[in-house]
Write a protein that holds these residues in place. Structure first.
Motif, PDB file in Angstrom:
ATOM      1  N   PHE A  50       1.481  12.642  -0.892  1.00  0.00           N
ATOM      2  CA  PHE A  50       0.470  11.643  -0.639  1.00  0.00           C
ATOM      3  C   PHE A  50      -0.537  11.962   0.439  1.00  0.00           C
ATOM      4  N   LEU A 247      -8.261   2.243   4.378  1.00  0.00           N
ATOM      5  CA  LEU A 247      -7.017   2.198   3.615  1.00  0.00           C
ATOM      6  C   LEU A 247      -7.185   1.376   2.343  1.00  0.00           C
ATOM      7  N   ASN A 248      -7.801   0.197   2.489  1.00  0.00           N
ATOM      8  CA  ASN A 248      -7.791  -0.761   1.389  1.00  0.00           C
ATOM      9  C   ASN A 248      -9.056  -0.767   0.561  1.00  0.00           C
ATOM     10  N   LEU A 251     -10.659   3.567   0.260  1.00  0.00           N
ATOM     11  CA  LEU A 251      -9.608   4.422  -0.292  1.00  0.00           C
ATOM     12  C   LEU A 251      -9.713   5.857   0.232  1.00  0.00           C
ATOM     13  N   TRP A 253      -7.888   7.858   2.407  1.00  0.00           N
ATOM     14  CA  TRP A 253      -6.621   7.841   3.131  1.00  0.00           C
ATOM     15  C   TRP A 253      -6.494   8.946   4.153  1.00  0.00           C
TER      16      TRP A 253
ATOM     17  N   GLU B  29      14.262   7.115  -8.506  1.00  0.00           N
ATOM     18  CA  GLU B  29      12.866   7.175  -8.937  1.00  0.00           C
ATOM     19  C   GLU B  29      12.659   7.399 -10.441  1.00  0.00           C
ATOM     20  N   GLU B  81      -5.975  -5.726  -2.356  1.00  0.00           N
ATOM     21  CA  GLU B  81      -5.295  -4.662  -1.591  1.00  0.00           C
ATOM     22  C   GLU B  81      -5.247  -3.435  -2.482  1.00  0.00           C
ATOM     23  N   TYR B  82      -6.334  -2.683  -2.483  1.00  0.00           N
ATOM     24  CA  TYR B  82      -6.420  -1.552  -3.399  1.00  0.00           C
ATOM     25  C   TYR B  82      -5.506  -0.417  -2.987  1.00  0.00           C
ATOM     26  N   ALA B  83      -5.098  -0.409  -1.704  1.00  0.00           N
ATOM     27  CA  ALA B  83      -4.166   0.626  -1.264  1.00  0.00           C
ATOM     28  C   ALA B  83      -2.869   0.524  -2.059  1.00  0.00           C
ATOM     29  N   LYS B  86      -3.408   2.040  -5.492  1.00  0.00           N
ATOM     30  CA  LYS B  86      -3.438   3.503  -5.402  1.00  0.00           C
ATOM     31  C   LYS B  86      -2.031   4.043  -5.179  1.00  0.00           C
ATOM     32  N   ALA B  87      -1.269   3.332  -4.320  1.00  0.00           N
ATOM     33  CA  ALA B  87       0.097   3.784  -4.037  1.00  0.00           C
ATOM     34  C   ALA B  87       0.952   3.737  -5.294  1.00  0.00           C
ATOM     35  N   ASP B  90      -0.174   6.729  -7.552  1.00  0.00           N
ATOM     36  CA  ASP B  90       0.176   8.016  -6.954  1.00  0.00           C
ATOM     37  C   ASP B  90       1.675   8.269  -6.969  1.00  0.00           C
ATOM     38  N   SER B  91       2.469   7.190  -6.828  1.00  0.00           N
ATOM     39  CA  SER B  91       3.912   7.385  -6.752  1.00  0.00           C
ATOM     40  C   SER B  91       4.571   7.268  -8.123  1.00  0.00           C
ATOM     41  N   HIS B  93       5.060   4.544  -9.835  1.00  0.00           N
ATOM     42  CA  HIS B  93       5.761   3.273 -10.031  1.00  0.00           C
ATOM     43  C   HIS B  93       4.754   2.182 -10.356  1.00  0.00           C
ATOM     44  N   ARG B 108     -14.956   4.466  -7.352  1.00  0.00           N
ATOM     45  CA  ARG B 108     -14.279   5.363  -6.432  1.00  0.00           C
ATOM     46  C   ARG B 108     -12.984   5.894  -7.039  1.00  0.00           C
TER      47      ARG B 108
END
Lengths: 284, 358
Positions: A50, A247-248, A251, A253, B29, B81-83, B86-87, B90-91, B93, B108
């Motif tokens: 990440f 972060l939010n 994007l 990071w 996972e 909460e776009y983080a 993205k998380a 990316d992960s 899940h 973006r």
């Protein structure tokens, strides 16, 4: 650490229950470890890959909003730490001495813990408006509400001080309770003035608690996010608000990671220097 | 010495525990996504912005979709909460199948391959406004940033030029935090024509913003903030989203808005890459572009349909209140999201430096 502990123990003539102390310490480490692990679990098994999403550019820290924002973050923390001490120390003293109105002092200093910070913030948001209760009261008297009664830097500092107050009072009280009452009585019987008692007995003996309180308040202040966002009226840019944008929303990071590292580093340096200062100033 | 050893032992113990917990997370996972997708194939998880807006979406889209297809809609909501989004991708899940996102995030994230391609969907393309189609998303609805003010007997502001006129309209104001949209607003106030905005003259915009900076009481972050400030009369006018002003129509004082100089923006339906119920999600997005569904959404909440057929046989009164009705669209302009996606990072740094300068 150990040296200072022994020093305190001999000075106070108390027997520490070392078994319990270890248990507390270990519990603290356990809590921190679990918290880190759980935050990773809840986020759904984030992998370290990440953080290699983009090249980390440390040089960007020199560009316009970042150094200023870091300076402002540290400055706000410092101001609210000093303000918290100025308000919190007399309160703690009153509580310790069971002075007149000590219960009121107790209630005042623990009020910020009794309610969700978000609700407290909305309350303050109403205060810092020209249509708010305080402004109305002022105009009822016949004066014009002052122009600083709007969201901005001053509002952020005042509310930070309010929210952090219990975090200073608790360690300061712990320090003050370690001052043996007999010392104070002895000094009084020898004709010491109140000021001399403060200066020669209470402050030196309770010093660690006060320093500890300052450290906790300062470090917590560095990470304040909701307060500058809500009470800053969009005019207050701190590292935490920049971090959230990156972060939010943006994007980005890798920049967020750099900012987080800087904030973390600042907190660690601040803690180290406060511990160092407290050793130098208190133990001698 | 003794305490120090104990402290170190404590640290080592908690670190070991953390490692064990992380390992258990990692071994779990691969099992997770397959279990999810096989458990309930007749399901789609939709995440939108919550509140009364999502209530309207439920009546216009979710419930009719369930009735027609038998696919159960499970709702989630977030506040951008776009983080988190993205998380998830990316992960690997991914828990959401369809997400309602802002335009900036669509552009973006499309670059970083966060969403599924949607250009092969079966859509009534000729009826949909061309700006509402993108390879990675389908326009959900239009909203507009407009001048809003409490309605009193006094003359109302007619656009952004009046917003800057602190002599004719004295009192504090409120604008959104950040450069996006504010630069356009400043240029419109400075007399730039609606169709001549892009590429933005950034320096001119900041110079114009200098003149209003002192009069801005709050740079708002949430859509509800300008509405509250207007209702409590803390500001005399504010930039606000048309839907929020409409939602406050029962309140006192009554709030008014002008469409002149409004900035149209889009919300988008997207499918995060690796969504567990991809087929159902694609069917849902196709369903939302039907004119009758979009008309019902517009009846329930003040947003503009992307499908222009939604305006067929629409009562004139409703059409006049919507940001994308032909008569209102002519008075506004579309915020050029593509221009912003290249510039926003640099401009947001410039904004943060500008806003904290004295």
């Amino acid at each position: 650490m150990g040296r200072l502990d022994q020093c305190q123990v001999t000075r106070h003539g108390e027997q520490p229950s070392s078994g319990w102390l270890t248990v507390y310490r270990r519990a603290a480490h356990l809590v921190i470890g679990c918290q880190a692990a759980f935050s990773i679990l809840i986020a759904g098994g984030i992998t370290w890959g990440f953080y290699r999403a983009g090249p980390i550019e440390w040089s960007m820290l020199a560009r316009p909003p970042y150094p200023q924002a870091l300076g402002r973050t540290v400055w706000f923390s410092l101001i609210s730490a000093i303000a918290t001490m100025t308000v919190g120390y007399p309160l703690a003293l009153a509580i310790r001495r069971r002075a007149f109105l000590w219960r009121t002092a107790l209630a005042l200093s623990f009020l910020p813990l009794c309610c969700s910070p978000l609700i407290i913030l909305y309350g303050w948001l109403a205060v810092f408006q020209q249509s708010g209760p305080l402004a109305r009261l002022i105009s009822l008297v016949g004066l014009r509400p002052p122009s600083w009664l709007t969201p901005g830097s001053l509002a952020v500092c005042i509310v930070m001080t309010y929210l952090l107050l219990p975090h200073f009072v608790v360690p300061a009280l712990l320090g003050l309770f370690r001052v043996p009452e007999t010392f104070v009585i002895a000094a009084k019987s020898l004709g010491a003035t109140n000021w001399q008692i403060q200066q020669r007995i209470i402050v030196p003996l309770a010093g660690r608690g006060i320093w500890f309180g300052l450290g906790i308040v300062f470090v917590q202040g560095l990470g304040f996010y909701v307060t500058p966002v809500l009470l800053g009226g969009g005019k207050v840019v701190t590292v935490s608000t920049l971090l959230d944008d990156r972060l939010n929303y943006l994007l980005d990071w890798s920049t967020a990671a750099v900012l987080a590292a800087v904030l973390c580093g600042t907190a660690i340096i601040a803690l180290w220097s406060i511990i160092g200062l407290s050793r130098r100033l208190v133990s001698t | 010495m003794g305490t120090r050893t104990r402290v170190y032992r404590g640290i080592v113990a908690s670190a070991l525990l953390a490692v064990v917990l992380i390992c258990s997370a990692c071994t779990r996972e691969p099992a997770k996504p397959t279990a999810q997708s096989s458990a309930s194939p007749q399901e789609v998880v939709i995440c939108s912005f919550g509140g009364s807006f999502q209530d309207a979406q439920r009546k216009a889209f979710f419930e009719p979709f369930e009735r027609e297809t038998g696919i159960h809609v499970r709702e989630e909501s977030y506040s951008g909460e776009y983080a988190k989004l993205k998380a998830m991708v990316d992960s690997g899940h991914v828990q959401w199948d369809v997400v309602d996102v802002e335009h900036a995030v669509l552009l973006r994230s499309a670059a970083s391959n966060l969403f599924e391609r949607l250009d092969d969907l079966n859509l009534p393309r000729k009826d949909i406004l061309p700006s509402a189609l993108h390879p990675f998303g389908v326009g959900a609805n239009y909203y507009s940033t407009v001048v809003a003010f409490p309605e009193s007997g006094a003359p109302a502001p007619k656009g952004w030029a009046d917003f800057w006129d602190t002599r004719a309209f004295p009192g504090p104001r409120s604008l959104r935090r950040g450069p996006r949209g504010n630069l356009e607003i400043a240029l419109l106030a400075d007399g730039v024509a609606l169709d001549k905005l892009y590429p933005l003259d950034v320096d001119r915009a900041f110079r114009k913003l200098d003149k209003i900076k002192g009069a801005v009481n709050t740079w708002w972050t949430t859509g509800q903030q300008p509405v509250q400030l207007l209702l409590s009369k803390d500001v005399v006018m504010a930039s606000a989203w048309n839907g929020r002003i409409w939602a406050a129509r029962q309140e006192k004082p009554k709030l008014g808005l002008t469409w002149d100089g409004g900035l149209l923006e889009l919300e988008w339906w997207v499918i995060p890459r690796g969504a567990p119920h991809r087929e159902a999600a694609r069917r849902f997005i196709e369903f939302t572009t039907r004119p009758d569904r979009q008309r019902q959404l517009a009846e329930l909440f003040n947003v503009g349909p992307t499908n222009q057929r939604a305006f067929d046989n629409m009562p004139a009164e409703l059409a006049a209140a919507l940001p994308t009705s032909p008569q209102n669209r002519a008075r506004q302009t579309e915020l050029n999201a593509t221009w912003w996606s290249d510039q926003e990072e640099g401009l947001s740094r410039r904004w943060d430096a500008w806003i904290s300068a004295k």
